[in-house]
Scaffold this motif. Sequence first.
Motif, short mmCIF file in Angstrom:
data_model
loop_
_atom_site.label_atom_id
_atom_site.label_comp_id
_atom_site.label_asym_id
_atom_site.label_seq_id
_atom_site.Cartn_x
_atom_site.Cartn_y
_atom_site.Cartn_z
N MET A 1 47.93 39.37 46.25
CA MET A 1 46.71 40.38 46.23
C MET A 1 45.86 40.00 45.83
O MET A 1 45.61 39.76 44.73
N ASN A 2 44.84 39.97 46.75
CA ASN A 2 43.54 39.06 45.80
C ASN A 2 42.24 40.77 46.27
O ASN A 2 42.42 40.63 47.57
N LYS A 3 41.47 40.47 45.27
CA LYS A 3 40.88 42.18 45.53
C LYS A 3 39.05 40.71 45.31
O LYS A 3 39.22 40.29 45.05
N TYR A 4 38.16 41.52 46.34
CA TYR A 4 36.77 41.20 46.56
C TYR A 4 36.24 42.30 46.61
O TYR A 4 36.30 43.46 47.66
N GLN A 5 34.82 42.25 46.61
CA GLN A 5 33.50 43.86 45.75
C GLN A 5 32.68 43.15 47.01
O GLN A 5 32.62 41.83 46.62
N TYR A 6 32.45 43.57 48.35
CA TYR A 6 31.42 43.92 48.53
C TYR A 6 30.52 44.59 48.62
O TYR A 6 30.59 45.85 48.26
N LYS A 7 28.68 44.32 49.01
CA LYS A 7 28.22 45.52 48.99
C LYS A 7 27.33 44.76 50.72
O LYS A 7 26.96 43.48 50.88
N VAL A 8 27.30 46.21 51.72
CA VAL A 8 26.52 45.80 52.98
C VAL A 8 25.81 46.63 53.14
O VAL A 8 25.89 48.25 53.22
N LYS A 9 24.60 46.74 53.13
CA LYS A 9 23.31 48.40 53.64
C LYS A 9 23.80 48.72 52.66
O LYS A 9 23.49 49.49 52.24
N GLY A 10 23.66 47.95 51.08
CA GLY A 10 23.80 49.29 50.00
C GLY A 10 24.64 49.67 49.55
O GLY A 10 24.87 50.12 48.83
N VAL A 11 26.34 49.30 50.15
CA VAL A 11 27.24 50.27 50.27
C VAL A 11 27.93 49.36 49.41
O VAL A 11 28.43 48.32 50.25
N ASP A 12 28.89 49.64 49.14
CA ASP A 12 30.10 49.06 48.07
C ASP A 12 31.04 49.63 48.97
O ASP A 12 31.86 50.24 48.84
N TYR A 13 31.90 48.10 48.54
CA TYR A 13 33.39 48.18 49.06
C TYR A 13 33.45 47.45 48.04
O TYR A 13 33.56 46.26 47.53
N GLU A 14 34.92 47.91 48.22
CA GLU A 14 35.97 47.04 47.80
C GLU A 14 37.85 46.96 48.51
O GLU A 14 38.32 47.39 48.83
N VAL A 15 37.77 45.38 48.60
CA VAL A 15 38.42 45.04 49.94
C VAL A 15 39.66 44.24 48.99
O VAL A 15 39.17 43.34 48.71
N GLU A 16 40.98 44.75 49.69
CA GLU A 16 42.25 43.58 49.30
C GLU A 16 43.25 43.64 49.97
O GLU A 16 43.20 44.30 50.51
N ILE A 17 43.13 42.30 49.88
CA ILE A 17 44.44 41.13 50.66
C ILE A 17 45.73 41.76 50.26
O ILE A 17 46.14 40.91 49.53
N ALA A 18 46.34 42.40 51.07
CA ALA A 18 48.18 43.12 50.69
C ALA A 18 48.81 41.82 51.12
O ALA A 18 49.35 41.35 50.81
#
Length: 152
Positions: A1-18
């Motif tokens: 599982m890989n985890k990534y942190q993104y910010k799109v239009k000022g909103v933080d997202y935590e994306v985990e590839i299961a």
Amino acid sequence: MNKYQYKVKGVDYEVEIAEVEGNIAKVNVNGIPFEVELQKPINAAKHPTMSTPKVQAPQPVAAAAPAAAAAAPAAAPATSGAGNAVKAPLPGTITELKVQVGQQVAVGDTLLVLEAMKMQNNIESDYAGQVTSIVVKPGETVMEGAVMLTIA
């Protein structure tokens, strides 16, 4: 599982590839599961350290109604009305709209119901005025910080 942190239009997202199987990736975005169709299949055995895949329109795994593009982190809906934006305080699914465009609301009025983590959350107005736009509908999945409606 890989985890990534993104910010799109000022909103933080935590994306985990299961899991990645062929061109379908099972991912969790801020804890919400999605199946994402990749443009090209990735052979996980050949790529143990996967790079971030480019995605098309994600489809919620457990959604009863189609909520394709509204759930995509990069596809935050634009407000079509002028005024104060009412944003989602947490990720979830819209279960009921309590107001209509043109309706007058007071501070504390319930605007809509947002289901998150199997809890029904009444979203109340912080503003008094008239509803100028509603950019969500029942059954639609929203991410934290997504604009749901505007009040002028």
